[in-house]
Design a protein around this motif. Structure first.
Motif, PDB file in Angstrom:
ATOM      1  N   LEU A  53      -1.635 -21.317   9.610  1.00 58.35           N
ATOM      2  CA  LEU A  53      -1.033 -20.696  10.785  1.00 58.35           C
ATOM      3  C   LEU A  53      -1.203 -19.201  10.780  1.00 58.35           C
ATOM      4  N   SER A  54      -1.073 -18.700   9.477  1.00 60.17           N
ATOM      5  CA  SER A  54      -1.109 -17.333   9.225  1.00 60.17           C
ATOM      6  C   SER A  54      -2.670 -16.781   9.503  1.00 60.17           C
ATOM      7  N   LEU A  55      -3.502 -17.677   9.241  1.00 59.27           N
ATOM      8  CA  LEU A  55      -5.134 -17.208   9.480  1.00 59.27           C
ATOM      9  C   LEU A  55      -5.343 -17.210  11.178  1.00 59.27           C
ATOM     10  N   LEU A  56      -4.554 -18.483  11.842  1.00 62.65           N
ATOM     11  CA  LEU A  56      -4.468 -18.283  13.254  1.00 62.65           C
ATOM     12  C   LEU A  56      -3.899 -17.108  13.766  1.00 62.65           C
ATOM     13  N   VAL A  57      -2.914 -16.495  13.455  1.00 58.36           N
ATOM     14  CA  VAL A  57      -2.373 -15.313  13.721  1.00 58.36           C
ATOM     15  C   VAL A  57      -3.323 -14.014  13.302  1.00 58.36           C
ATOM     16  N   ALA A  58      -4.079 -14.263  12.230  1.00 56.16           N
ATOM     17  CA  ALA A  58      -5.004 -12.979  11.959  1.00 56.16           C
ATOM     18  C   ALA A  58      -6.009 -12.976  13.035  1.00 56.16           C
ATOM     19  N   GLN A  60      -5.390 -13.564  16.166  1.00 62.04           N
ATOM     20  CA  GLN A  60      -4.936 -12.756  17.285  1.00 62.04           C
ATOM     21  C   GLN A  60      -4.905 -11.283  16.765  1.00 62.04           C
ATOM     22  N   VAL A  61      -4.696 -10.913  15.598  1.00 58.35           N
ATOM     23  CA  VAL A  61      -4.484  -9.485  15.220  1.00 58.35           C
ATOM     24  C   VAL A  61      -5.982  -8.735  15.439  1.00 58.35           C
ATOM     25  N   TRP A  62      -6.762  -9.418  14.837  1.00 63.32           N
ATOM     26  CA  TRP A  62      -8.132  -8.607  14.475  1.00 63.32           C
ATOM     27  C   TRP A  62      -9.237  -9.202  15.311  1.00 63.32           C
ATOM     28  N   PRO A  63     -10.443  -8.659  15.298  1.00 57.48           N
ATOM     29  CA  PRO A  63     -11.538  -9.248  15.981  1.00 57.48           C
ATOM     30  C   PRO A  63     -12.092 -10.562  15.257  1.00 57.48           C
ATOM     31  N   PRO A  64     -13.044 -11.480  15.548  1.00 59.19           N
ATOM     32  CA  PRO A  64     -13.157 -12.478  14.878  1.00 59.19           C
ATOM     33  C   PRO A  64     -13.876 -12.393  13.586  1.00 59.19           C
ATOM     34  N   ALA A  65     -14.728 -11.381  13.383  1.00 59.27           N
ATOM     35  CA  ALA A  65     -15.511 -11.060  12.285  1.00 59.27           C
ATOM     36  C   ALA A  65     -14.474 -10.370  11.244  1.00 59.27           C
ATOM     37  N   MET A  66     -13.483  -9.892  11.561  1.00 58.34           N
ATOM     38  CA  MET A  66     -12.537  -9.101  10.780  1.00 58.34           C
ATOM     39  C   MET A  66     -11.456  -9.779  10.207  1.00 58.34           C
ATOM     40  N   PRO A  68     -10.875 -12.949   8.947  1.00 57.99           N
ATOM     41  CA  PRO A  68     -10.541 -13.450   7.479  1.00 57.99           C
ATOM     42  C   PRO A  68     -10.425 -12.383   6.340  1.00 57.99           C
ATOM     43  N   VAL A  69     -11.069 -11.264   6.508  1.00 60.41           N
ATOM     44  CA  VAL A  69     -10.626 -10.110   5.698  1.00 60.41           C
ATOM     45  C   VAL A  69      -9.378  -9.829   5.709  1.00 60.41           C
ATOM     46  N   GLY A  70      -8.981  -9.559   6.905  1.00 59.33           N
ATOM     47  CA  GLY A  70      -7.454  -9.014   7.167  1.00 59.33           C
ATOM     48  C   GLY A  70      -6.503 -10.195   6.677  1.00 59.33           C
ATOM     49  N   TRP A  71      -6.858 -11.596   6.743  1.00 59.75           N
ATOM     50  CA  TRP A  71      -6.005 -12.734   6.653  1.00 59.75           C
ATOM     51  C   TRP A  71      -5.898 -12.718   4.900  1.00 59.75           C
ATOM     52  N   LEU A  72      -7.038 -12.369   4.238  1.00 59.81           N
ATOM     53  CA  LEU A  72      -7.140 -12.276   2.772  1.00 59.81           C
ATOM     54  C   LEU A  72      -6.152 -11.200   2.206  1.00 59.81           C
TER      55      LEU A  72
END
Length: 111
Positions: A53-58, A60-66, A68-72
């Motif tokens: 769920l936190s990845l799904l929220v990420a 929504q926050v950042w563009p799709p390419a960014m 996973p990096v923001g999620w990490l």
């Protein structure tokens, strides 16, 4: 709005890391010995669900390419805060996501 989503993703990442932490016997005895042991079996799948769920929220926050990096980064922030809270304030580490979520909801309603 994205600040609230970021905070929600951070809370979900923290709660997911806490769920995975509680799935281990050592941390279960340290933090949740008052609860029934049957709850421990639910901690691992619940932790993975919260991390997803936190990845799904990420996303929504950042563009799709960014995202996973923001999620990490959110995983790192959630994990390090849990790491620092466990030895000093274990009860706060357990109840922090339950307290932070309503506060975040109240800030979202006000703002």
């Amino acid at each position: 709005m994205s600040v609230l989503l970021f905070c929600l993703g951070l809370i979900l990442a923290y709660a997911g890391m806490l769920g995975l932490c509680l799935a281990m016997d050592r941390h279960w005895k340290q933090l949740a010995s008052a609860f029934e042991p049957g709850w421990q079996r639910l901690c691992r799948p619940l932790g993975w669900l919260l991390l997803t769920l936190s990845l799904l929220v990420a996303w929504q926050v950042w563009p799709p390419a960014m995202a996973p990096v923001g999620w990490l980064g959110m995983l790192s922030l959630g994990g390090i805060s849990l790491l620092f809270l466990l030895p000093y304030q274990p009860r706060l580490a357990l109840w922090l996501p339950l307290v932070a979520a309503p506060v975040l909801l109240a800030l979202g309603v006000m703002g």
